[in-house]
Design an enzyme around this catalytic site. Structure first.
Site, short mmCIF file in Angstrom:
data_model
loop_
_atom_site.label_atom_id
_atom_site.label_comp_id
_atom_site.label_asym_id
_atom_site.label_seq_id
_atom_site.Cartn_x
_atom_site.Cartn_y
_atom_site.Cartn_z
NE ARG A 191 54.58 -72.32 40.24
CZ ARG A 191 55.90 -72.26 40.47
NH1 ARG A 191 56.62 -73.37 40.44
NH2 ARG A 191 56.47 -71.12 40.73
NE ARG B 25 61.97 -71.39 42.85
CZ ARG B 25 60.88 -70.66 42.63
NH1 ARG B 25 60.93 -69.35 42.77
NH2 ARG B 25 59.76 -71.24 42.27
NE ARG C 177 50.06 -66.34 41.56
CZ ARG C 177 51.27 -66.29 42.10
NH1 ARG C 177 51.57 -65.40 43.01
NH2 ARG C 177 52.18 -67.13 41.69
CE LYS D 266 55.96 -63.27 40.67
NZ LYS D 266 56.43 -64.39 39.81
NE ARG E 47 58.26 -72.26 45.39
CZ ARG E 47 57.89 -71.10 44.89
NH1 ARG E 47 58.61 -70.02 45.16
NH2 ARG E 47 56.82 -70.99 44.14
P1 AP5 Z 1 62.59 -66.13 41.76
O1 AP5 Z 1 63.07 -64.78 42.15
O2 AP5 Z 1 62.33 -67.13 42.84
O3 AP5 Z 1 61.30 -65.97 40.80
P2 AP5 Z 1 59.79 -65.62 41.12
O4 AP5 Z 1 59.29 -64.75 40.01
O5 AP5 Z 1 59.68 -65.08 42.51
O6 AP5 Z 1 59.16 -67.05 40.98
P3 AP5 Z 1 58.10 -67.84 41.86
O7 AP5 Z 1 58.10 -69.24 41.34
O8 AP5 Z 1 58.33 -67.66 43.33
O9 AP5 Z 1 56.80 -67.12 41.47
P4 AP5 Z 1 55.40 -67.64 41.55
O10 AP5 Z 1 54.65 -66.38 41.26
O11 AP5 Z 1 55.06 -68.79 40.70
O12 AP5 Z 1 55.28 -68.25 43.03
P5 AP5 Z 1 54.75 -67.69 44.42
O13 AP5 Z 1 55.72 -68.08 45.44
O14 AP5 Z 1 54.34 -66.26 44.31
O15 AP5 Z 1 63.63 -66.73 40.70
C1 AP5 Z 1 63.44 -68.03 40.17
C2 AP5 Z 1 64.81 -68.70 39.98
O16 AP5 Z 1 65.56 -67.98 38.98
C3 AP5 Z 1 65.72 -68.69 41.23
O17 AP5 Z 1 66.48 -69.85 41.22
C4 AP5 Z 1 66.61 -67.45 41.04
O18 AP5 Z 1 67.87 -67.61 41.68
C5 AP5 Z 1 66.77 -67.43 39.52
N1 AP5 Z 1 66.88 -66.10 38.96
C6 AP5 Z 1 66.18 -64.99 39.31
N2 AP5 Z 1 66.52 -63.95 38.54
C7 AP5 Z 1 67.45 -64.42 37.65
C8 AP5 Z 1 68.17 -63.81 36.58
N3 AP5 Z 1 68.01 -62.51 36.26
N4 AP5 Z 1 69.04 -64.57 35.87
C9 AP5 Z 1 69.22 -65.87 36.18
N5 AP5 Z 1 68.58 -66.50 37.19
C10 AP5 Z 1 67.68 -65.78 37.91
O19 AP5 Z 1 53.39 -68.52 44.59
C11 AP5 Z 1 53.42 -69.91 44.81
C12 AP5 Z 1 51.98 -70.43 44.85
O20 AP5 Z 1 51.26 -69.81 45.94
C13 AP5 Z 1 51.12 -70.12 43.61
O21 AP5 Z 1 51.31 -71.08 42.59
C14 AP5 Z 1 49.72 -70.17 44.21
O22 AP5 Z 1 49.30 -71.49 44.41
C15 AP5 Z 1 49.91 -69.53 45.57
N6 AP5 Z 1 49.71 -68.08 45.56
C16 AP5 Z 1 50.66 -67.12 45.84
N7 AP5 Z 1 50.14 -65.90 45.72
C17 AP5 Z 1 48.84 -66.07 45.36
C18 AP5 Z 1 47.78 -65.17 45.07
N8 AP5 Z 1 47.95 -63.84 45.12
N9 AP5 Z 1 46.59 -65.69 44.73
C19 AP5 Z 1 46.38 -67.02 44.68
N10 AP5 Z 1 47.35 -67.93 44.94
C20 AP5 Z 1 48.56 -67.45 45.29
#
Ligand code: AP5
Length: 219
Positions: free
Chosen positions: A172, A127, A88, A13, A161
């Site tokens: 998660r 990552r 979410r 994402k 991270r």
């Molecule tokens: P990446 O693009 O970083 O993936 P992502 O889907 O963004 O993963 P996240 O771990 O950031 O998502 P998340 O939803 O768990 O965390 P968030 O930060 O929102 O790609 C991942 C890896 O794969 C990278 O190394 C990339 O290079 C690689 N990659 C990407 N595409 C690829 C491909 N096609 N092929 C190969 N490799 C690839 O949230 C973190 C925390 O914040 C949550 O756990 C929660 O505690 C809190 N939080 C955030 N938003 C909310 C909310 N709305 N409500 C409540 N809590 C929240």
């Protein structure tokens, strides 16, 4: 154009949202990045949220809804925005609809990225991100040029991270299945969901994402 990127941790994402927002001149609204910024600045929100994030749990809905409500009202979001990581939960989705309604707006499309869980786990374990511009690298699939430092910030070492530790990733994924996956049916029932295969290369996924946007009449 207002769109949501929905999908499990590690599906891409952030990677895809960053690219799409930059290309189209839309704001990227990443709630994970907003929270990590608050953690780094040790604000009261950051101190409270950090504990939950490190445990792989969600931050309370009312906190997230307030954050997003304020962010959507910023001038740079007027041209359009990409929501990464929000909503979410069903209450967050209901609140988003209400916030947009109050502004005379609606969501154009929800792009649902999918990938097998084994792929998500291996992506997250490899990552690394730049602490300055937050760009995500991957030691296996998208390494930095010298293997250790940000390509755009020479000398700045990439970091892992805290919530990418294996046991936190497992938690998660459980939280995603229980609290976020119900949004798939929520948006499908409303006719706003488009499926996007997320398990090809970054470029392949980006092309699929743009095809889905075109299909939604918003390319
Ligand atoms: P990446 O693009 O970083 O993936 P992502 O889907 O963004 O993963 P996240 O771990 O950031 O998502 P998340 O939803 O768990 O965390 P968030 O930060 O929102 O790609 C991942 C890896 O794969 C990278 O190394 C990339 O290079 C690689 N990659 C990407 N595409 C690829 C491909 N096609 N092929 C190969 N490799 C690839 O949230 C973190 C925390 O914040 C949550 O756990 C929660 O505690 C809190 N939080 C955030 N938003 C909310 C909310 N709305 N409500 C409540 N809590 C929240």
């Amino acid at each position: 154009m207002r769109l949501v990127l929905l999908g499990p941790p590690g599906v891409g994402k952030g990677t895809q949202g960053r690219r799409l927002a930059a290309e189209r001149g839309w704001a990227l609204i990443s709630t994970g990045e907003m929270l990590r910024d608050a953690v780094a600045r040790r604000t009261p929100l950051g101190i409270e949220a950090g504990r939950r994030m490190d445990a792989g749990e969600l931050v309370p809905d009312e906190v997230m809804i307030g954050l997003v409500r304020d962010r959507i009202a910023q001038p740079d979001a007027a041209r359009g925005f990409v929501l990464d990581g929000f909503p979410r939960t069903v209450p967050q989705a209901d609140a988003l609809e209400q916030v947009l309604h109050e502004r005379g707006q609606s969501m154009n499309v929800v792009l649902y990225l999918t990938s097998p869980e084994s792929e998500l786990v291996s992506r997250l374990s490899a990552r690394r991100e730049c602490p300055v511009d937050k760009r995500a690298y991957n030691l296996v699939t998208a390494p930095p040029k010298d293997g250790r430092h940000c390509d755009d910030h020479p000398g700045v070492e990439l970091v892992q991270r805290a919530d990418d530790a294996p046991e936190t990733v497992r938690r998660r994924l459980e939280v995603y299945r229980r609290q976020t996956a119900p949004l798939i049916a929520y948006y499908r029932d409303r006719g706003s969901l488009k499926d996007v295969p997320g398990d090809g290369s970054v470029d392949e996924v980006y092309r699929a994402l743009k095809r889905a946007l075109n299909g939604a009449g918003n390319g």
